[in-house]
Motif scaffolding. Structure first.
Motif, PDB file in Angstrom:
ATOM      1  N   LEU A 134       0.869  -1.187   0.000  1.00  0.00           N
ATOM      2  CA  LEU A 134       0.000   0.000   0.000  1.00  0.00           C
ATOM      3  C   LEU A 134       0.894   1.222   0.000  1.00  0.00           C
ATOM      4  CD1 LEU A 134      -2.662  -1.010   2.674  1.00  0.00           C
ATOM      5  CD2 LEU A 134      -2.479  -1.684   0.257  1.00  0.00           C
ATOM      6  N   LEU A 135       0.754   2.029  -1.031  1.00  0.00           N
ATOM      7  CA  LEU A 135       1.694   3.129  -1.202  1.00  0.00           C
ATOM      8  C   LEU A 135       0.952   4.428  -1.481  1.00  0.00           C
ATOM      9  CD1 LEU A 135       4.908   2.996  -3.333  1.00  0.00           C
ATOM     10  CD2 LEU A 135       3.194   4.719  -3.831  1.00  0.00           C
ATOM     11  N   LYS A 136       1.369   5.473  -0.781  1.00  0.00           N
ATOM     12  CA  LYS A 136       0.759   6.784  -0.982  1.00  0.00           C
ATOM     13  C   LYS A 136       1.820   7.787  -1.426  1.00  0.00           C
ATOM     14  CE  LYS A 136      -2.332  10.111   1.161  1.00  0.00           C
ATOM     15  NZ  LYS A 136      -2.870  10.704   2.401  1.00  0.00           N
ATOM     16  N   ILE A 147       1.966  -2.972  -6.321  1.00  0.00           N
ATOM     17  CA  ILE A 147       1.727  -1.741  -5.559  1.00  0.00           C
ATOM     18  C   ILE A 147       0.282  -1.296  -5.765  1.00  0.00           C
ATOM     19  CG2 ILE A 147       2.324   0.720  -5.429  1.00  0.00           C
ATOM     20  CD1 ILE A 147       5.183  -0.092  -6.195  1.00  0.00           C
ATOM     21  N   VAL A 148      -0.395  -0.980  -4.682  1.00  0.00           N
ATOM     22  CA  VAL A 148      -1.768  -0.484  -4.782  1.00  0.00           C
ATOM     23  C   VAL A 148      -1.826   0.893  -4.132  1.00  0.00           C
ATOM     24  CG1 VAL A 148      -4.207  -1.007  -4.356  1.00  0.00           C
ATOM     25  CG2 VAL A 148      -2.538  -2.877  -4.467  1.00  0.00           C
ATOM     26  N   SER A 149      -2.378   1.853  -4.862  1.00  0.00           N
ATOM     27  CA  SER A 149      -2.430   3.203  -4.341  1.00  0.00           C
ATOM     28  C   SER A 149      -3.774   3.844  -4.661  1.00  0.00           C
ATOM     29  CB  SER A 149      -1.302   4.036  -4.971  1.00  0.00           C
ATOM     30  OG  SER A 149      -1.255   5.314  -4.388  1.00  0.00           O
ATOM     31  N   VAL A 150      -4.236   4.691  -3.767  1.00  0.00           N
ATOM     32  CA  VAL A 150      -5.413   5.515  -4.038  1.00  0.00           C
ATOM     33  C   VAL A 150      -4.920   6.943  -4.136  1.00  0.00           C
ATOM     34  CG1 VAL A 150      -7.589   6.412  -3.097  1.00  0.00           C
ATOM     35  CG2 VAL A 150      -7.013   3.982  -2.841  1.00  0.00           C
ATOM     36  N   ILE A 164     -11.763   1.983  -0.118  1.00  0.00           N
ATOM     37  CA  ILE A 164     -11.425   1.879  -1.546  1.00  0.00           C
ATOM     38  C   ILE A 164     -10.314   0.844  -1.731  1.00  0.00           C
ATOM     39  CG2 ILE A 164     -10.552   3.116  -3.554  1.00  0.00           C
ATOM     40  CD1 ILE A 164     -11.735   5.699  -2.251  1.00  0.00           C
ATOM     41  N   LEU A 165      -9.291   0.917  -0.873  1.00  0.00           N
ATOM     42  CA  LEU A 165      -8.186  -0.044  -0.975  1.00  0.00           C
ATOM     43  C   LEU A 165      -8.701  -1.468  -0.779  1.00  0.00           C
ATOM     44  CD1 LEU A 165      -5.402   1.865   1.027  1.00  0.00           C
ATOM     45  CD2 LEU A 165      -5.260   1.182  -1.380  1.00  0.00           C
ATOM     46  N   ALA A 166      -9.556  -1.650   0.221  1.00  0.00           N
ATOM     47  CA  ALA A 166     -10.073  -2.999   0.491  1.00  0.00           C
ATOM     48  C   ALA A 166     -10.876  -3.505  -0.704  1.00  0.00           C
ATOM     49  CB  ALA A 166     -10.923  -3.002   1.764  1.00  0.00           C
ATOM     50  N   ALA A 206       2.350  -2.265   4.386  1.00  0.00           N
ATOM     51  CA  ALA A 206       2.005  -0.844   4.321  1.00  0.00           C
ATOM     52  C   ALA A 206       3.018  -0.077   5.152  1.00  0.00           C
ATOM     53  CB  ALA A 206       0.597  -0.629   4.874  1.00  0.00           C
ATOM     54  N   GLY A 207       2.850   1.237   5.194  1.00  0.00           N
ATOM     55  CA  GLY A 207       3.603   2.041   6.136  1.00  0.00           C
ATOM     56  C   GLY A 207       2.743   2.206   7.379  1.00  0.00           C
ATOM     57  N   HIS A 208       3.344   2.596   8.505  1.00  0.00           N
ATOM     58  CA  HIS A 208       2.464   2.709   9.663  1.00  0.00           C
ATOM     59  C   HIS A 208       1.759   4.062   9.718  1.00  0.00           C
ATOM     60  CE1 HIS A 208       5.367   4.928  12.158  1.00  0.00           C
ATOM     61  NE2 HIS A 208       4.322   5.249  12.863  1.00  0.00           N
ATOM     62  N   ARG A 209       2.271   5.029   8.951  1.00  0.00           N
ATOM     63  CA  ARG A 209       1.508   6.260   8.774  1.00  0.00           C
ATOM     64  C   ARG A 209       1.970   6.981   7.522  1.00  0.00           C
ATOM     65  NH1 ARG A 209       4.262  11.409  11.657  1.00  0.00           N
ATOM     66  NH2 ARG A 209       5.974  10.321  12.621  1.00  0.00           N
ATOM     67  N   ALA A 210       1.070   7.774   6.983  1.00  0.00           N
ATOM     68  CA  ALA A 210       1.423   8.619   5.850  1.00  0.00           C
ATOM     69  C   ALA A 210       1.750   9.986   6.422  1.00  0.00           C
ATOM     70  CB  ALA A 210       0.253   8.700   4.879  1.00  0.00           C
ATOM     71  N   VAL A 211       2.912  10.534   6.036  1.00  0.00           N
ATOM     72  CA  VAL A 211       3.399  11.737   6.708  1.00  0.00           C
ATOM     73  C   VAL A 211       2.717  13.026   6.222  1.00  0.00           C
ATOM     74  CG1 VAL A 211       5.623  10.674   7.247  1.00  0.00           C
ATOM     75  CG2 VAL A 211       5.400  12.097   5.203  1.00  0.00           C
ATOM     76  N   ASP A 221      -1.279  13.244   6.033  1.00  0.00           N
ATOM     77  CA  ASP A 221      -2.456  13.315   6.913  1.00  0.00           C
ATOM     78  C   ASP A 221      -2.187  12.778   8.314  1.00  0.00           C
ATOM     79  OD1 ASP A 221      -3.738  14.329   4.760  1.00  0.00           O
ATOM     80  OD2 ASP A 221      -4.859  12.510   4.276  1.00  0.00           O
ATOM     81  N   ASP A 222      -1.138  11.973   8.459  1.00  0.00           N
ATOM     82  CA  ASP A 222      -0.805  11.399   9.771  1.00  0.00           C
ATOM     83  C   ASP A 222      -1.999  10.740  10.445  1.00  0.00           C
ATOM     84  OD1 ASP A 222       1.899  12.101   9.763  1.00  0.00           O
ATOM     85  OD2 ASP A 222       1.506  14.091  10.580  1.00  0.00           O
ATOM     86  N   ASN A 223      -2.744   9.958   9.682  1.00  0.00           N
ATOM     87  CA  ASN A 223      -3.949   9.343  10.266  1.00  0.00           C
ATOM     88  C   ASN A 223      -3.672   8.105  11.110  1.00  0.00           C
ATOM     89  OD1 ASN A 223      -6.012  11.049   9.397  1.00  0.00           O
ATOM     90  ND2 ASN A 223      -5.994  10.142   7.357  1.00  0.00           N
ATOM     91  N   GLN A 248      -4.176   5.239  10.432  1.00  0.00           N
ATOM     92  CA  GLN A 248      -5.469   4.557  10.381  1.00  0.00           C
ATOM     93  C   GLN A 248      -5.619   3.615   9.197  1.00  0.00           C
ATOM     94  OE1 GLN A 248      -8.743   7.208   9.513  1.00  0.00           O
ATOM     95  NE2 GLN A 248     -10.256   5.840  10.446  1.00  0.00           N
ATOM     96  N   THR A 249      -5.202   4.070   8.019  1.00  0.00           N
ATOM     97  CA  THR A 249      -5.590   3.406   6.779  1.00  0.00           C
ATOM     98  C   THR A 249      -5.168   1.934   6.736  1.00  0.00           C
ATOM     99  OG1 THR A 249      -5.269   5.551   5.763  1.00  0.00           O
ATOM    100  CG2 THR A 249      -5.619   3.695   4.275  1.00  0.00           C
ATOM    101  N   ALA A 250      -3.906   1.667   7.082  1.00  0.00           N
ATOM    102  CA  ALA A 250      -3.403   0.302   6.935  1.00  0.00           C
ATOM    103  C   ALA A 250      -4.186  -0.663   7.828  1.00  0.00           C
ATOM    104  CB  ALA A 250      -1.908   0.267   7.279  1.00  0.00           C
TER     105      ALA A 250
HETATM  106  N1  LIG Z   1      -4.111   6.826  -0.534  1.00  0.00           N
HETATM  107  C1  LIG Z   1      -3.451   5.726  -0.154  1.00  0.00           C
HETATM  108  N2  LIG Z   1      -3.126   4.776  -1.060  1.00  0.00           N
HETATM  109  C2  LIG Z   1      -2.456   3.655  -0.690  1.00  0.00           C
HETATM  110  N3  LIG Z   1      -2.072   3.409   0.562  1.00  0.00           N
HETATM  111  C3  LIG Z   1      -2.368   4.316   1.503  1.00  0.00           C
HETATM  112  C4  LIG Z   1      -3.071   5.511   1.207  1.00  0.00           C
HETATM  113  N4  LIG Z   1      -3.224   6.220   2.345  1.00  0.00           N
HETATM  114  C5  LIG Z   1      -2.620   5.498   3.315  1.00  0.00           C
HETATM  115  N5  LIG Z   1      -2.114   4.344   2.806  1.00  0.00           N
HETATM  116  C6  LIG Z   1      -1.353   3.294   3.521  1.00  0.00           C
HETATM  117  O1  LIG Z   1      -1.685   3.348   4.899  1.00  0.00           O
HETATM  118  C7  LIG Z   1      -0.538   3.719   5.678  1.00  0.00           C
HETATM  119  C8  LIG Z   1      -0.993   4.570   6.842  1.00  0.00           C
HETATM  120  O2  LIG Z   1      -1.520   5.792   6.362  1.00  0.00           O
HETATM  121  P1  LIG Z   1      -2.353   6.820   7.245  1.00  0.00           P
HETATM  122  O3  LIG Z   1      -3.417   6.082   7.921  1.00  0.00           O
HETATM  123  O4  LIG Z   1      -2.870   7.829   6.276  1.00  0.00           O
HETATM  124  O5  LIG Z   1      -1.384   7.446   8.220  1.00  0.00           O
HETATM  125  C9  LIG Z   1       0.405   4.368   4.686  1.00  0.00           C
HETATM  126  O6  LIG Z   1       1.747   4.271   5.124  1.00  0.00           O
HETATM  127  C10 LIG Z   1       0.136   3.562   3.428  1.00  0.00           C
HETATM  128  O7  LIG Z   1       0.817   2.323   3.432  1.00  0.00           O
END
Ligand SMILES: Nc1ncnc2c1ncn2[C@@H]1O[C@H](COP(=O)(O)O)[C@@H](O)[C@H]1O
Ligand SMILES: Cc1cc2nc3c(=O)[nH]c(=O)nc-3n(C[C@H](O)[C@H](O)[C@H](O)COP(=O)(O)OP(=O)(O)OC[C@H]3O[C@@H](n4cnc5c(N)ncnc54)[C@H](O)[C@@H]3O)c2cc1C
Lengths: 258, 321
Positions: free
Chosen positions: A6-8, A59-62, A100-102, A115-120, A122-124, A126-128
């Motif tokens: 999962l890549l943003k 790689i899957v991205s939104v 959407i990813l699911a 995935a990453g543990h956060r996107a730098v 939105d810093d949510n 949450q997504t993963a």
């Molecule tokens: N738009 C996106 N598309 C794909 N992966 C995402 C996206 N947003 C978040 N992720 C994945 O979820 C992780 C945590 O993101 P977040 O919850 O936004 O901090 C990221 O490191 C990505 O691996």
């Protein structure tokens, strides 16, 4: 091993972020965009697993059309193919992105999602994890080391004050923390090869998801800069001793923090 | 649906984390605005003895989910238990600390309940029945005011951002039976550095950067010990292998908001500043008067950290007696 990453795409971390005129988004003009640093760790880890035991890395991205650049960079690192789901004008919160990813992942076959543990941006944080929940699979966060065992993955993770080791049954989603690896650089030949690798762009309709269920539950009302710090007070003195005495006095009497 | 606030208590080795009391206090303020009460939920195994302490911070009811399957935290098992407590108690807001486990639990719960999640929230209030939260984005370069829509909404609170108030609540314990199925994640080992102050929760942080020149952090550690502070590192120091990645402060490390942040031999790159600018008081010790950290610091000493830091440690020791 079939691995999904999962890549943003996010603004590079050295960027100065400014609020746009609408007050709810940021100015994107002139910003350099990169792979979210944690997702770069995820790509690297996926490649190492594939190199050790074969398989494919997808790689899957939104994101908007521009996010294809980040996927291409991942392909140049060595990933095999990419899927970009473009939600168009829809303004998504973290949970909507996870939905959407699911939906995009459901028809795919996979053993492991990284995935990453956060996107730098939105810093949510949450997504993963939310994707794992929506897919009904295990998740492990803050992973700094992993080892594939028979039918499961053993992960070492950072927690407050230490580390813990957990076993998760496959398929599982793991989220990368710094320390997991050192991502490789892209080579010229990698970049050339990446141009020919498959990168599919899909719409929300293509992944079979209805826009009604994606309305944001977290609504940005305003973005602002944190209050500017009025710093820069240099403590003068004839000697180191004089300076530290004055500093200690100020910390005690003025700042009241010691 | 009630107007109650449900606070998820988090334990570390048998004692509640400070952020749990911060969350209860934030919950009290919120409950005042919403006209509900504060309740707590404790999940774990053999936890009844500790739980009653939460009444001192305003919990009127303390839900106990005591189950062998909850003896170790795993996201799925705890989500199973918490989702059932939420369904049973019908809170309007679920509050927890934005710790490693809190953030993961909040994320999984948000997907399970299809609920709004405000992560790492620094400020919280209710306006016209709407829960509004202030949270950092871009590693703290930007603050966002967000509305959390629906009910319940979930909030993880950044440690060290909420004033703790003691107010005696009824603290009535009520056991809930939960069914934990989970997805089979097993904890096989835990390693803790004993006595280590956690970076994100520490009241003071002393950070050593590339100016440390090597992995010998003894001058920084001595100052930290005197202050009861946690030790942090810049990314350069982590990249050099001098400190573990868990110690990294910054946009791609930990975000900290201590009362006192002392940066030693740190230049103050934008990614580092993002992670510590919300500290209440910043001290910089750097031999370069032009280092960007100096402009952000409330107090700065220009000089060699190997002279300044030990002298400062000595001075503070004297003051503290
Ligand atoms: N738009 C996106 N598309 C794909 N992966 C995402 C996206 N947003 C978040 N992720 C994945 O979820 C992780 C945590 O993101 P977040 O919850 O936004 O901090 C990221 O490191 C990505 O691996
Ligand atoms: C994607 C990405 C993410 C990043 N994320 C982070 C992050 O999360 N956190 C982070 O910290 N960085 C991060 N960085 C790195 C950041 O850009 C800087 O490179 C880093 O913060 C510099 O660390 P430093 O201040 O310790 O070292 P330097 O910038 O090398 O500064 C060392 C300072 O020490 C001073 N000094 C040297 N010797 C002494 C002495 N004896 N006494 C007193 N002062 C002395 C020097 O004057 C100098 O100011 C990131 C970079 C990238 C590209």
């Amino acid at each position: 091993m079939e691995i999904l990453v999962l890549l943003k795409q996010v603004p590079s971390t050295e960027a100065l972020i400014e609020v746009a005129d609408d007050g709810v988004s940021i100015k994107t003009e002139g910003l350099r965009f990169v792979i979210n640093p944690y997702d770069e760790l995820a790509v690297e880890e996926a490649l190492r697993i594939r190199e050790a035991q074969g398989g494919t890395v997808t790689i899957v991205s939104v994101g908007p059309a521009k996010a294809a650049e980040a996927i291409r960079t991942g392909l140049a690192m060595g990933a095999d193919k990419g899927i970009l789901v473009n939600p168009g004008d829809l303004n998504c919160d973290g949970l909507a992105v996870a939905k959407i990813l699911a939906a995009a992942i459901k028809p795919l076959s996979y053993d492991l999602i990284i995935a990453g543990h956060r996107a730098v941006d939105d810093d949510n944080f949450q997504t993963a994890t939310a994707v794992a929940e929506l897919l009904g699979i295990a998740n492990v966060s803050m992973v700094i080391k992993q080892e594939l065992l028979d039918g499961k993955i053993r992960c070492q993770c950072t927690v407050e004050g230490g580390t813990k080791t957990v076993d998760a049954p496959l398929p599982a989603l793991i989220a990368a923390q710094r320390g997991l690896n050192k991502p490789r650089f892209t080579s010229m030949s990698g970049i050339m090869k990446a141009k020919k690798k498959p990168l599919e762009t899909k719409s929300l309709a293509d992944v079979g998801i209805d826009i009604d269920g994606l309305q944001p539950l977290v609504q940005v009302k305003a973005l602002r800069l944190p209050e500017e710090r009025s710093g820069g007070r240099i403590i003068e003195g004839d000697s180191v001793q004089a300076k530290v005495s004055e500093l200690a006095r100020l910390l005690r009497e003025e700042a009241k923090v010691i | 649906m009630t107007q109650n606030i449900l606070v998820v208590a988090e334990q570390a080795e048998g004692t509640f984390r400070k952020v749990t009391f911060e969350a209860l206090s934030a919950g009290l303020r919120l409950a005042g605005q919403m006209g509900g009460e504060v309740q707590a939920v404790v999940m774990g195994n053999d936890i009844e003895a500790a739980a009653s302490e939460l009444g001192r911070y305003g919990a009127e009811k303390i839900w106990l989910a005591d189950d062998g399957a909850l003896s170790d935290f795993t996201t799925e098992a705890y989500t199973d238990a918490l989702a059932q407590v939420v369904t049973h108690s019908q809170p309007a807001v679920v509050l927890m600390g934005a710790t490693t486990q809190g953030k993961d639990l909040a994320a999984r719960l948000s997907a399970r309940l299809n609920a709004a999640l405000g992560s790492d929230v620094m400020g919280l209030h209710v306006d016209n029945g709407q829960v509004l939260a202030t949270r950092p984005m871009y590693g703290g370069k930007i603050l966002a005011d967000v509305a959390l829509v629906g009910s319940p909404v979930i909030v993880s609170l950044r440690p060290n951002t909420q004033v703790i108030t003691e107010k005696q609540g009824t603290g009535a314990l009520e056991k809930v039976t939960v069914t934990v199925s989970g997805t089979g994640v097993q904890v096989v080992d835990k390693q803790f550095e004993s006595g280590k102050v956690e970076l994100t929760e520490a009241a003071s942080v002393v950070t050593g950067g590339w100016g440390m020149g090597g992995s010998d952090y003894s001058v920084v550690e001595a100052l930290a010990e005197t202050l009861g502070a946690a030790v942090g590192a810049s990314r350069s120091a982590v990249d050099e292998g001098w400190r573990s990645a868990a110690d990294q402060v910054g946009q791609t490390g930990k975000t900290v908001s201590p009362n006192l942040y002392v940066a030693c031999g740190v230049s103050g790159a934008i990614q580092h500043l993002a992670g510590m600018s919300s500290s209440k008081v910043i001290v910089a010790i750097n031999k370069d008067p032009e280092a960007p950290i100096i402009a952000k610091a409330d107090y700065a000493i220009v000089g060699d950290l190997f002279e300044v830091v030990p002298a400062l440690t000595e001075e503070i020791r004297k003051i503290k007696g």
